[in-house]
Design an enzyme around this catalytic site. Structure first.
Site, short mmCIF file in Angstrom:
data_model
loop_
_atom_site.label_atom_id
_atom_site.label_comp_id
_atom_site.label_asym_id
_atom_site.label_seq_id
_atom_site.Cartn_x
_atom_site.Cartn_y
_atom_site.Cartn_z
N SER A 187 0.86 -1.18 0.00
CA SER A 187 0.00 0.00 0.00
C SER A 187 0.91 1.24 0.00
O SER A 187 2.09 1.15 -0.36
CB SER A 187 -0.90 -0.05 1.24
OG SER A 187 -1.72 1.10 1.30
N TYR A 200 -5.96 6.33 -7.43
CA TYR A 200 -4.77 5.62 -6.92
C TYR A 200 -4.87 5.46 -5.40
O TYR A 200 -4.65 4.37 -4.86
CB TYR A 200 -3.51 6.40 -7.32
CG TYR A 200 -2.23 5.87 -6.70
CD1 TYR A 200 -1.67 4.68 -7.12
CD2 TYR A 200 -1.58 6.57 -5.67
CE1 TYR A 200 -0.49 4.19 -6.55
CE2 TYR A 200 -0.42 6.10 -5.09
CZ TYR A 200 0.13 4.92 -5.53
OH TYR A 200 1.27 4.43 -4.95
N1 LIG Z 1 8.08 4.57 -5.19
C1 LIG Z 1 7.36 5.13 -4.24
O1 LIG Z 1 7.68 6.24 -3.76
C2 LIG Z 1 6.15 4.43 -3.69
C3 LIG Z 1 5.49 5.00 -2.59
C4 LIG Z 1 4.40 4.34 -2.06
C5 LIG Z 1 3.95 3.15 -2.60
N2 LIG Z 1 4.59 2.64 -3.69
C6 LIG Z 1 4.05 1.39 -4.24
O2 LIG Z 1 5.09 0.46 -4.46
C7 LIG Z 1 4.79 -0.37 -5.58
C8 LIG Z 1 5.94 -0.35 -6.56
O3 LIG Z 1 6.15 1.00 -6.95
P1 LIG Z 1 7.49 1.46 -7.70
O4 LIG Z 1 7.70 2.87 -7.36
O5 LIG Z 1 8.58 0.49 -7.46
O6 LIG Z 1 7.02 1.38 -9.23
P2 LIG Z 1 7.91 1.37 -10.56
O7 LIG Z 1 9.31 1.71 -10.27
O8 LIG Z 1 7.16 2.20 -11.54
O9 LIG Z 1 7.83 -0.17 -11.01
C9 LIG Z 1 6.58 -0.71 -11.29
C10 LIG Z 1 6.71 -2.13 -11.74
O10 LIG Z 1 5.40 -2.57 -12.13
C11 LIG Z 1 5.42 -2.92 -13.52
N3 LIG Z 1 4.19 -2.54 -14.19
C12 LIG Z 1 3.67 -1.29 -14.31
N4 LIG Z 1 2.53 -1.34 -15.03
C13 LIG Z 1 2.34 -2.63 -15.36
C14 LIG Z 1 1.34 -3.32 -16.09
N5 LIG Z 1 0.34 -2.68 -16.69
N6 LIG Z 1 1.43 -4.67 -16.22
C15 LIG Z 1 2.48 -5.34 -15.66
N7 LIG Z 1 3.46 -4.74 -14.97
C16 LIG Z 1 3.40 -3.40 -14.82
C17 LIG Z 1 6.59 -2.15 -14.09
O11 LIG Z 1 6.96 -2.74 -15.33
P3 LIG Z 1 7.89 -1.95 -16.41
O12 LIG Z 1 9.30 -2.23 -15.98
O13 LIG Z 1 7.52 -2.59 -17.69
O14 LIG Z 1 7.54 -0.50 -16.34
C18 LIG Z 1 7.60 -2.30 -12.97
O15 LIG Z 1 8.16 -3.59 -12.96
C19 LIG Z 1 3.48 0.16 -6.15
O16 LIG Z 1 2.42 -0.60 -5.67
C20 LIG Z 1 3.40 1.58 -5.61
O17 LIG Z 1 2.08 2.03 -5.48
C21 LIG Z 1 5.68 3.23 -4.24
#
Ligand SMILES: NC(=O)c1ccc[n+]([C@@H]2O[C@H](COP(=O)([O-])OP(=O)(O)OC[C@H]3O[C@@H](n4cnc5c(N)ncnc54)[C@H](OP(=O)(O)O)[C@@H]3O)[C@@H](O)[C@H]2O)c1
Length: 314
Positions: A187, A200
């Site tokens: 989350s 979101y």
């Molecule tokens: N980063 C933050 O600051 C933060 C804060 C709070 C919560 N979160 C949560 O942490 C989780 C991961 O976030 P992140 O920041 O690591 O994201 P990220 O760097 O954008 O990576 C997202 C991953 O999901 C894949 N993905 C995106 N859309 C997809 C789709 N339609 N089908 C299949 N795969 C898909 C991406 O694939 P590609 O490599 O092909 O793009 C990548 O492997 C999420 O649930 C996010 O809400 C993140």
């Protein structure tokens, strides 16, 4: 009873309550992880990580390999997944990985076929529901609700909520067969309600509600499957290219912190201790005040992005 004595007892009871809460919170961040329960020697355990080709998901894949798991790498881009697979093979030659390609934004009944790609004999014990974010709305993810198109909003809901619910439904029979099992649902701090991210934010509250209910269901039916909701603050990742800092860990550090929380006994937990420190604001302020502090930051961020985009388009 004398009036001053009543105040003394109230003060004492309050101090004991605060101290108990503090000790409980600190213990969550210093106790050893119970992840090894799901990775018994000689069992060839497998973990399934959604969104494993980048960011925190890639961090989970690396950490799980380092901690003795074979990993199913889910993503939407086979070439990118194969590159990750090769890097993991070089870094952890004794671990196996397999790729699962499925576009979470285009989910349909075909998701049921993923169970057959895992195979009956594979010992799947861990599922990490990580895929998500607002990457599909780049360059500016901060949008008024009425400005979403049907397709964009559906994509946000599918990637952040619908896919996780369905992949859990599809993989749960395997986790039940291979008990003990573990499900982690990612989350976000935004679940407390941030503006310009409404769909979101709703999915991030969904992740916690889904986690809480499934945890209750596992316990009610006497299944040994731990279900943990994890609140995540700012993390450096593909969709959040901030520099790492005290309050913004790297994706790998975030994944490692989440795995360290396994077995903490909570239904949901702040994954990283630095984010928990930020969460103290919620303990002492009202949610509305927390929202207005976040709103000031998001307004600035949103204006910066819109300014940059305007300059680019000139
Ligand atoms: N980063 C933050 O600051 C933060 C804060 C709070 C919560 N979160 C949560 O942490 C989780 C991961 O976030 P992140 O920041 O690591 O994201 P990220 O760097 O954008 O990576 C997202 C991953 O999901 C894949 N993905 C995106 N859309 C997809 C789709 N339609 N089908 C299949 N795969 C898909 C991406 O694939 P590609 O490599 O092909 O793009 C990548 O492997 C999420 O649930 C996010 O809400 C993140």
């Amino acid at each position: 009873m004398e009036v001053p004595k009543i105040f003394m007892y109230i003060g004492l009871a309050t101090s004991v309550l605060i101290l108990t809460r503090l000790v409980k919170t600190v213990y969550i961040y210093i106790r050893p992880s119970s992840l090894s329960r799901y990775c018994k020697d000689g069992d060839e355990p497998w973990a399934f990580v959604t969104g494993a080709s980048d960011g925190i998901g890639l961090g989970f894949a690396q950490e799980l390999c380092a901690r003795g798991f074979n990993v199913f790498l889910h993503g939407r881009n086979l070439e990118k997944l194969r590159r990750i697979q090769e890097t993991l093979r070089q870094e952890y030659p004794t671990r196996q990985t397999r790729t699962i390609v499925y576009d979470a934004s285009q989910i349909s009944a075909s998701i049921d076929d993923i169970a057959s790609q895992i195979g009956e004999t594979t010992r799947l014990t861990v599922l990490i529901n990580n895929v998500g974010g607002m990457g599909m709305m780049m360059p500016c993810p901060y949008i008024n609700l009425q400005d979403f198109t049907f397709e964009d909003m559906q994509s946000v809901l599918n990637v952040n909520a619908t896919f996780s619910a369905h992949i859990t439904r599809v993989l749960l029979p395997l986790l039940l067969k291979n008990q003990p099992g573990l499900i982690i649902n990612i989350s976000s701090t935004t679940k407390f309600g941030m503006p310009w991210l409404t769909p979101y934010v709703a999915t991030k509250a969904f992740a916690i509600g889904f986690s809480d209910a499934l945890s209750a269901e596992m316990r009610a039916d006497k299944h040994d499957v731990e279900v943990l909701g994890v609140i995540v603050g700012s993390v450096q990742s593909a969709s959040n290219p901030a520099t790492t800092s005290f309050f913004t860990p790297s994706s790998r550090a975030m994944a490692s912190a989440v795995l360290d929380r396994v077995g903490c006994g909570e239904l949901s937990v702040w994954g990283h201790w630095a984010h928990r420190l930020q969460g103290i604001a919620l303990d002492v302020l009202s949610q509305k005040m927390f929202q207005s502090i976040a709103t000031t930051q998001l307004r600035r961020l949103r204006l910066e992005i819109l300014d940059q985009e305007e300059k680019k388009s000139k």
